[in-house]
Design a protein around this motif. Structure first.
Motif, short mmCIF file in Angstrom:
data_model
loop_
_atom_site.label_atom_id
_atom_site.label_comp_id
_atom_site.label_asym_id
_atom_site.label_seq_id
_atom_site.Cartn_x
_atom_site.Cartn_y
_atom_site.Cartn_z
N PRO A 145 22.72 3.62 -11.21
CA PRO A 145 24.22 3.86 -11.48
C PRO A 145 23.78 5.58 -12.60
CG PRO A 145 24.69 2.20 -12.15
CD PRO A 145 23.31 2.58 -11.67
N ASP A 146 22.87 5.43 -13.39
CA ASP A 146 22.31 7.30 -13.64
C ASP A 146 21.43 7.10 -12.74
OD1 ASP A 146 20.61 4.65 -14.41
OD2 ASP A 146 19.53 5.24 -16.18
N ALA A 147 21.05 8.12 -12.46
CA ALA A 147 19.92 8.42 -11.67
C ALA A 147 20.51 9.62 -10.66
CB ALA A 147 19.46 7.69 -10.09
N PRO A 148 20.12 10.77 -10.85
CA PRO A 148 20.22 12.07 -10.37
C PRO A 148 21.11 11.57 -9.10
CG PRO A 148 18.21 11.97 -11.06
CD PRO A 148 18.35 10.85 -11.09
N ALA A 149 21.30 12.50 -7.68
CA ALA A 149 21.97 12.38 -7.09
C ALA A 149 20.64 12.49 -5.81
CB ALA A 149 23.15 13.59 -6.21
N GLY A 150 19.67 13.37 -6.03
CA GLY A 150 18.26 13.20 -4.78
C GLY A 150 17.52 12.30 -5.44
N SER A 151 17.70 11.55 -5.73
CA SER A 151 15.96 11.26 -6.68
C SER A 151 15.72 10.26 -6.09
CB SER A 151 16.76 10.43 -8.06
OG SER A 151 17.07 9.37 -7.92
N THR A 152 16.17 9.77 -4.77
CA THR A 152 15.65 8.85 -3.87
C THR A 152 14.41 9.79 -3.25
OG1 THR A 152 17.02 7.49 -3.34
CG2 THR A 152 15.53 7.75 -2.09
N PRO A 153 12.95 9.51 -3.26
CA PRO A 153 12.00 10.42 -2.36
C PRO A 153 12.25 9.75 -1.43
CG PRO A 153 11.08 8.52 -3.56
CD PRO A 153 12.80 8.50 -4.21
N PRO A 154 11.60 10.96 -0.40
CA PRO A 154 11.29 10.35 1.57
C PRO A 154 11.28 9.90 1.93
CG PRO A 154 10.91 12.83 0.68
CD PRO A 154 11.25 12.11 -0.53
N SER A 155 9.06 9.35 0.75
CA SER A 155 8.04 8.44 1.04
C SER A 155 8.40 7.72 0.80
CB SER A 155 6.63 8.64 -0.11
OG SER A 155 7.83 9.53 -1.96
N GLU A 156 9.85 7.12 0.02
CA GLU A 156 9.56 5.57 -0.28
C GLU A 156 10.78 4.90 0.76
OE1 GLU A 156 12.87 4.26 -2.92
OE2 GLU A 156 11.93 4.95 -4.15
N THR A 157 10.53 5.45 2.34
CA THR A 157 11.24 5.00 3.68
C THR A 157 10.13 3.93 4.17
OG1 THR A 157 10.30 7.12 5.04
CG2 THR A 157 12.64 6.82 3.71
N GLY A 158 8.92 4.18 4.20
CA GLY A 158 7.96 3.37 5.02
C GLY A 158 8.02 3.35 6.13
N SER A 159 8.95 4.31 6.98
CA SER A 159 9.74 3.72 8.42
C SER A 159 8.58 4.19 9.74
CB SER A 159 10.62 4.50 8.28
OG SER A 159 11.66 3.71 7.25
N ARG A 160 6.67 4.40 8.92
CA ARG A 160 6.28 5.10 10.16
C ARG A 160 5.20 3.82 10.77
NH1 ARG A 160 3.08 9.53 6.66
NH2 ARG A 160 3.01 7.94 5.72
N THR B 113 1.01 -1.50 -0.17
CA THR B 113 -0.19 0.02 -0.20
C THR B 113 1.10 1.54 0.13
OG1 THR B 113 -2.10 -1.12 1.18
CG2 THR B 113 -1.84 1.04 1.34
N TRP B 114 2.36 1.38 0.70
CA TRP B 114 2.61 2.31 0.63
C TRP B 114 3.48 2.68 -0.31
CZ3 TRP B 114 2.94 6.62 3.77
CH2 TRP B 114 3.69 7.11 3.86
N ALA B 115 4.34 1.30 -1.14
CA ALA B 115 4.54 1.92 -2.41
C ALA B 115 3.40 1.90 -3.30
CB ALA B 115 4.80 0.66 -3.10
N ALA B 116 2.72 1.68 -3.35
CA ALA B 116 1.22 2.65 -4.42
C ALA B 116 1.33 4.11 -3.49
CB ALA B 116 -0.53 2.12 -4.20
N TYR B 117 0.89 3.98 -2.59
CA TYR B 117 1.14 5.56 -2.33
C TYR B 117 2.39 6.34 -3.27
CZ TYR B 117 2.42 9.82 0.61
OH TYR B 117 2.39 10.62 1.03
N THR B 118 3.51 6.33 -2.63
CA THR B 118 4.64 6.43 -3.40
C THR B 118 5.00 6.96 -5.05
OG1 THR B 118 6.03 5.57 -1.51
CG2 THR B 118 7.17 6.09 -3.15
N VAL B 119 4.52 5.57 -5.47
CA VAL B 119 4.82 5.40 -6.78
C VAL B 119 3.26 6.76 -7.67
CG1 VAL B 119 3.80 5.08 -9.24
CG2 VAL B 119 5.35 3.51 -7.37
N LEU B 120 2.33 6.77 -6.72
CA LEU B 120 0.85 7.76 -6.87
C LEU B 120 1.36 8.97 -6.46
CD1 LEU B 120 -2.14 5.97 -6.44
CD2 LEU B 120 -1.11 6.31 -8.38
N ALA B 121 2.10 9.79 -5.41
CA ALA B 121 2.18 10.75 -5.06
C ALA B 121 3.60 11.31 -5.57
CB ALA B 121 3.07 11.15 -3.60
N ASP B 122 4.21 10.30 -6.41
CA ASP B 122 5.51 10.93 -7.34
C ASP B 122 5.50 12.58 -8.20
OD1 ASP B 122 7.81 11.48 -8.09
OD2 ASP B 122 7.45 9.98 -10.08
#
Length: 316
Positions: free
Chosen positions: A301-316, A173-182
């Protein structure tokens, strides 16, 4: 660009790295804090109250930092709908799952979120996984099977299986949220956007928790319940979120994401010390396979340095 350049010039350990270490410790400890609190508080009531605390904390932080911004109406509606998915639906599944499994299992399964995000993005044609990433997916899935089975000879009849599957469903569910929120998250500053999702997602949690809150024996709630509630609501969601985003802004997503891999290690270690949770040897092997598989899946390797969104963490 400036922050990326600064990170390239100053790879040494900094206050930002210290803040990220504090964040990972908070998130790792949070799983055991939730488990301890749920011994005294009903899961639905606990969840509703911690998100009320988190919403108040993020609102105070946004106001204090001058981060409140006007958001266009279409994006406001999108964020509100995302809040129902990411903070209502996800949290209802997550809290029922962690109530039925161990803190260590929950943290490791939740760490699969980036892998699930990559799979969903690939299925929707938004991203393309390399052969190495697919190998990582296969390794992580094999590790999850070992973890969920409880080890060799246990089959799938373990007492934690129902909770593990609920946690896996919450991760999806969190993965779906992350993709939809992009898209909308890329257009909106992180703090006000997250605050909107909390404001939208918290009231349904409170409404659904009213019967549980009414039945709760408040006199029987001790320091573990109250401290777990405060820790999870104020620190794990409020303060840690700010530290995480400070890391993203200062050193970029690629370097920040490395720290995220240590959350299950902290969670398992702290749960071992405080809750007496133990893994079997095959489960340790499964945990290692999951972490290595996730690391391979996240290698871009080809992704920009800031490409990891904070919503990927799923740590809540």
């Amino acid at each position: 660009m400036a922050s990326a350049a600064a990170a390239a010039r100053s790879p040494a350990f900094s206050r930002v790295d210290l803040g990220l270490i504090v964040t990972i410790v908070i998130w790792g400890v949070n799983y055991a804090a939730i488990k301890a609190a749920l011994r005294e508080l009903h899961p639905l009531g606990f969840n509703a109250l911690r998100f009320l605390l988190a919403t108040i904390t993020l609102g105070a932080l946004a106001r204090g930092l001058g981060a409140l911004r006007a958001i266009p109406r279409p994006d406001l509606i999108r964020l509100a709908l995302l809040g129902l998915l990411g903070n209502t639906v996800y949290q209802l599944i997550f809290i029922q799952g962690i109530a039925r499994t161990t803190a260590a299992n929950a943290s490791l399964i939740m760490s699969s979120c980036p892998m699930l995000v990559a799979l969903l993005a690939s299925a929707l044609g938004r991203d393309r996984l390399s052969p190495l990433a697919w190998a990582g997916v296969a390794l992580a899935v094999g590790g999850l099977v070992l973890l969920l089975s409880g080890g060799a000879g246990h089959g799938f009849a373990t007492g934690n299986l129902r909770g593990d599957l609920l946690i896996l469903a919450s991760a999806a569910t969190w993965a779906a949220y992350t993709v939809l929120a992009d898209g909308v998250m890329a257009r909106t500053p992180a703090l006000p956007a997250t605050l909107v999702t909390f404001i939208a997602g918290t009231p349904p949690l409170l409404l659904l928790a009213l019967p549980a809150l009414a039945r709760q024996e408040w006199a029987a709630v001790g320091w573990r319940g109250w401290s777990g509630l405060a820790f999870s609501g104020v620190l794990a969601i409020g303060i840690a979120y700010m530290l995480w985003n400070a890391g993203l802004a200062a050193i970029g997503g690629a370097r920040t994401a490395v720290y995220q891999n240590f959350t299950p290690v902290v969670a398992a270690g702290f749960a071992w010390i405080t809750l007496g949770e133990r893994w079997t040897a095959p489960q340790f092997a499964g945990a290692a396979a999951v972490l290595v598989g996730i690391a391979l899946t996240r290698r871009r390797p080809d992704a920009p340095a800031g490409s990891t969104p904070p919503s990927e963490t799923g740590s809540r």
